[in-house]
Design a protein around this motif. Structure first.
Motif, mmCIF file in Angstrom:
data_model
loop_
_atom_site.group_PDB
_atom_site.id
_atom_site.type_symbol
_atom_site.label_atom_id
_atom_site.label_comp_id
_atom_site.label_asym_id
_atom_site.label_seq_id
_atom_site.Cartn_x
_atom_site.Cartn_y
_atom_site.Cartn_z
ATOM 1 N N SER A 10 0.835 -1.138 0.216
ATOM 2 C CA SER A 10 0.297 0.190 0.034
ATOM 3 C C SER A 10 0.699 0.903 -0.174
ATOM 4 C CB SER A 10 -0.977 -0.076 1.283
ATOM 5 O OG SER A 10 -0.269 -0.256 2.034
ATOM 6 N N HIS A 11 0.377 2.426 -0.246
ATOM 7 C CA HIS A 11 1.006 3.356 -0.489
ATOM 8 C C HIS A 11 0.015 4.542 1.060
ATOM 9 C CE1 HIS A 11 3.439 3.312 -3.642
ATOM 10 N NE2 HIS A 11 2.271 1.820 -3.993
ATOM 11 N N PRO A 12 0.755 3.876 1.918
ATOM 12 C CA PRO A 12 0.136 4.928 3.268
ATOM 13 C C PRO A 12 0.917 7.008 3.053
ATOM 14 C CG PRO A 12 1.372 3.849 4.147
ATOM 15 C CD PRO A 12 1.078 3.459 2.969
ATOM 16 N N PHE A 13 0.246 8.165 4.164
ATOM 17 C CA PHE A 13 0.615 8.663 3.750
ATOM 18 C C PHE A 13 1.768 9.110 4.829
ATOM 19 C CE2 PHE A 13 1.568 12.425 6.642
ATOM 20 C CZ PHE A 13 1.578 13.685 5.332
ATOM 21 N N TYR A 169 6.285 8.314 8.829
ATOM 22 C CA TYR A 169 7.210 8.687 10.080
ATOM 23 C C TYR A 169 8.502 8.920 10.582
ATOM 24 C CZ TYR A 169 2.224 10.784 10.447
ATOM 25 O OH TYR A 169 1.121 11.322 10.260
ATOM 26 N N LEU A 170 8.646 7.360 10.032
ATOM 27 C CA LEU A 170 9.954 6.836 10.990
ATOM 28 C C LEU A 170 11.409 7.827 9.919
ATOM 29 C CD1 LEU A 170 8.379 5.214 12.942
ATOM 30 C CD2 LEU A 170 10.003 3.703 12.034
ATOM 31 N N THR A 171 12.108 8.047 9.858
ATOM 32 C CA THR A 171 13.323 8.422 9.046
ATOM 33 C C THR A 171 14.858 8.760 10.350
ATOM 34 O OG1 THR A 171 13.446 10.577 10.364
ATOM 35 C CG2 THR A 171 12.234 10.692 8.768
ATOM 36 N N SER A 172 15.270 7.614 11.102
ATOM 37 C CA SER A 172 15.797 7.340 11.799
ATOM 38 C C SER A 172 17.291 7.001 11.018
ATOM 39 C CB SER A 172 15.924 6.718 12.881
ATOM 40 O OG SER A 172 15.541 5.893 13.118
ATOM 41 N N ASP A 173 16.619 6.243 10.419
ATOM 42 C CA ASP A 173 18.111 5.209 9.201
ATOM 43 C C ASP A 173 17.591 6.323 8.238
ATOM 44 O OD1 ASP A 173 17.890 2.972 11.023
ATOM 45 O OD2 ASP A 173 16.049 1.976 9.612
ATOM 46 N N TYR A 174 17.241 7.246 8.434
ATOM 47 C CA TYR A 174 18.034 8.357 6.801
ATOM 48 C C TYR A 174 18.306 8.842 7.810
ATOM 49 C CZ TYR A 174 17.235 12.155 3.257
ATOM 50 O OH TYR A 174 17.844 12.644 2.969
ATOM 51 N N ARG A 175 18.308 9.580 8.456
ATOM 52 C CA ARG A 175 19.354 10.370 8.723
ATOM 53 C C ARG A 175 21.164 9.595 9.385
ATOM 54 N NH1 ARG A 175 18.934 15.240 7.496
ATOM 55 N NH2 ARG A 175 20.648 15.047 8.737
ATOM 56 N N MET A 176 20.940 8.504 9.898
ATOM 57 C CA MET A 176 22.192 7.721 9.694
ATOM 58 C C MET A 176 23.169 7.178 8.926
ATOM 59 S SD MET A 176 22.654 7.103 13.016
ATOM 60 C CE MET A 176 22.021 8.735 13.249
ATOM 61 N N MET A 177 22.270 6.741 7.241
ATOM 62 C CA MET A 177 22.864 6.944 6.337
ATOM 63 C C MET A 177 23.304 8.268 5.589
ATOM 64 S SD MET A 177 19.767 3.969 3.810
ATOM 65 C CE MET A 177 18.329 5.223 4.561
ATOM 66 N N LEU A 178 22.762 9.090 5.822
ATOM 67 C CA LEU A 178 23.186 10.360 5.809
ATOM 68 C C LEU A 178 24.448 10.532 6.315
ATOM 69 C CD1 LEU A 178 20.121 12.647 4.661
ATOM 70 C CD2 LEU A 178 22.032 11.746 3.113
ATOM 71 N N LYS A 233 7.207 1.208 -1.578
ATOM 72 C CA LYS A 233 5.542 0.427 -1.496
ATOM 73 C C LYS A 233 6.142 0.090 0.072
ATOM 74 C CE LYS A 233 4.514 -2.415 -3.754
ATOM 75 N NZ LYS A 233 4.321 -3.216 -5.155
ATOM 76 N N TYR A 234 4.357 0.431 0.680
ATOM 77 C CA TYR A 234 4.840 -0.651 2.178
ATOM 78 C C TYR A 234 4.035 -2.070 2.271
ATOM 79 C CZ TYR A 234 3.132 -0.496 6.713
ATOM 80 O OH TYR A 234 3.533 -1.587 8.031
ATOM 81 N N PHE A 414 -5.328 -0.983 6.392
ATOM 82 C CA PHE A 414 -5.110 0.335 5.668
ATOM 83 C C PHE A 414 -6.073 0.806 4.773
ATOM 84 C CE2 PHE A 414 -3.102 3.692 2.738
ATOM 85 C CZ PHE A 414 -3.049 4.637 3.763
ATOM 86 N N VAL A 415 -6.730 0.110 3.959
ATOM 87 C CA VAL A 415 -6.786 -0.456 2.640
ATOM 88 C C VAL A 415 -8.722 -0.937 2.715
ATOM 89 C CG1 VAL A 415 -5.384 -0.343 0.950
ATOM 90 C CG2 VAL A 415 -6.200 -2.278 1.846
ATOM 91 N N CYS A 416 -8.696 -1.221 4.087
ATOM 92 C CA CYS A 416 -10.594 -1.307 4.171
ATOM 93 C C CYS A 416 -11.542 -0.638 4.116
ATOM 94 C CB CYS A 416 -10.041 -2.739 5.299
ATOM 95 S SG CYS A 416 -11.951 -3.525 5.741
ATOM 96 N N PRO A 417 -12.456 -0.745 2.947
ATOM 97 C CA PRO A 417 -13.173 0.712 3.199
ATOM 98 C C PRO A 417 -14.541 0.396 5.013
ATOM 99 C CG PRO A 417 -14.107 -0.841 1.750
ATOM 100 C CD PRO A 417 -12.423 -1.161 2.054
#
Length: 441
Positions: A10-13, A169-178, A233-234, A414-417
């Motif tokens: 899926s593609h959540p916000f 929302y999670l960005t800790s790994d991204y910051r570590m890669m940078l 993609k999640y 997430f996708v269930c209407p």
């Protein structure tokens, strides 16, 4: 041929823009720190200190309780105030070592001492990882020294660094890669020393172009390491999905990644391996994302294990308003909290505070058999058939419908209407089946 992605999802916000562009900030704890002996999959660690004893930074305070277990290390110097049950993220009480921080941060001898990694034997590397108390820091908490000791190391041909960080929302790994790419690559090299026939792959979703560019440049002359961009993609970062996306190989719930010739480690776990082996520094810190629309100053913090969640909120400027929902982790797989008086552990990844509890706004309806959950499921199971058997506790039918293949990613919910609590039902059913299997064994 690598697939580059997987079926379903899926593609959540994403919500990553709240914290992804801010450098990490070091947070030193105040007051007491709490170290649960159960911060990992497997047997709890065994406490080896006593009340009233003074401990140092880097000192082992609980040793592994078996092969599948992990020791616990003090992240501060101070006095053992108590050994007693304390509240955990999941709402249970766990035996914990409580240390009163003296603020001196006095370390054990040789803490931080550099080692020549190339001169170390495989046995020495695995022992350093074990003694450092490293576990999978992507959420599962599987002891890393066990993961690095497969039945046949010669059959391992891929060591994959999971840099997907697909959870919103999670960005800790991204910051570590940078911010620490050299240590990340260094940790991967250490692991590759254990597997003579393996190639290293740093797998990163393509919504992180800066990280991909930086890492690609740093490994351009490395024969055994490459960076592989993956489709955003999640849940791209789920172990089974990641292995398929990188190698085209499939595994199921009865298999380990090693059965497919793969070893998979989270970014922070790999950096922790480097710190333990090359810099004599055990696992005493976590990178935690503090974020959400109810947080004044979202960002990532370098946090000592044992620190209270309440201190994270304070460091982020507090709340803009009283949040309706606070989650440890991300919105898809995290756990809702009713207290901030709980400790940061080895598997703590994020603290998410939201102004609105969107889940509570909707009462579950009836399944309309639209099939969206089937299309979203990355495991190819049929949630609309699983749900009724899970709700009536028919675990035999649940297993026959391949319910144990559920990875609890939350895509179906997430996708269930109809807003059915599909993942919650499956999670409880899987737990009941696993408990029954353990009792039978």
């Amino acid at each position: 041929m690598a697939a580059g992605t997987f079926h379903g999802g899926s593609h959540p916000f994403e919500g990553k823009e709240l914290s992804m562009d801010k450098p990490t900030m070091v947070l030193l704890p105040k007051g007491e720190l709490v170290y649960p002996v159960s911060q990992h999959i497997g047997a709890p660690a065994k406490v080896i200190v006593e009340k009233g004893e003074r401990v140092l930074v880097g000192q082992k305070i609980a040793e592994a309780g078996g092969f599948v277990s992990a020791c616990v290390i003090s992240s501060v110097s101070g006095t053992v105030k108590a050994i007693e049950p304390r509240l955990m993220v999941n709402g249970t009480m766990a035996e914990s070592v409580v240390v009163e921080n003296d603020g001196a941060y006095e370390t054990v001898p040789d803490f931080g001492k550099k080692r020549d990694v190339k001169k170390l034997s495989k046995e020495e590397i695995r022992n350093f990882v074990k003694e450092a108390g490293i576990v999978g820091m992507g959420g599962a908490g599987f002891p890393t020294h066990v993961k690095l000791t497969p039945k046949n190391e010669d059959e391992i041909d891929y060591v994959i660094v999971n840099g997907s960080e697909c959870e919103p929302y999670l960005t800790s790994d991204y910051r570590m890669m940078l911010e620490e790419p050299e240590r990340l690559i260094g940790g991967l090299k250490v692991i590759l020393q254990l597997f003579d026939h393996a190639k290293g792959v740093i797998a990163v979703e393509d919504n992180k172009p800066e990280a991909i560019a930086k890492l690609t440049d740093l490994v351009k002359n490395e024969e055994r390491i490459r960076v592989q961009p993956l489709k955003t993609k999640y849940p791209q970062g789920a172990e089974r999905m990641l292995i398929y996306a990188v190698t085209g190989r499939q595994i199921n719930s009865s298999m380990l990644p090693a059965d497919a010739g793969c070893i998979v480690n989270n970014v922070d776990s790999v950096i922790s391996v480097y710190l333990a082996v090359a810099e004599s520094t055990p696992l005493i810190r976590r990178i935690v994302t503090v974020t959400g629309d109810a947080v004044k100053e979202p960002r990532n913090f370098v946090v000592r294990t044992g620190t209270r969640y309440a201190e994270l909120v304070e460091a982020a400027g507090g709340f803009t308003q009283e949040p309706e929902k606070i989650i440890s982790g991300g919105p898809m797989m995290g756990q809702a909290l009713f207290s901030l008086d709980i400790p940061v552990t080895k598997t703590s990844s994020a603290l998410l505070a939201l102004k609105k509890d969107e889940v509570a706004e909707f009462e579950p309806g009836a399944c309309i058999h639209c099939g969206r959950c089937v299309n979203a499921c990355p495991e190819g199971i049929v949630p609309q058939k699983l749900y009724p058997v899970a709700m009536r506790s028919d675990y035999e039918a649940f297993e026959k419908l391949n319910g144990m293949e559920c990875c609890e990613c939350g895509s179906c919910t997430f996708v269930c209407p109809a807003k059915l609590r599909l993942t919650q039902a499956f999670k409880q059913a899987r737990k009941s089946v696993l408990d029954a299997r353990r009792k039978k064994a």
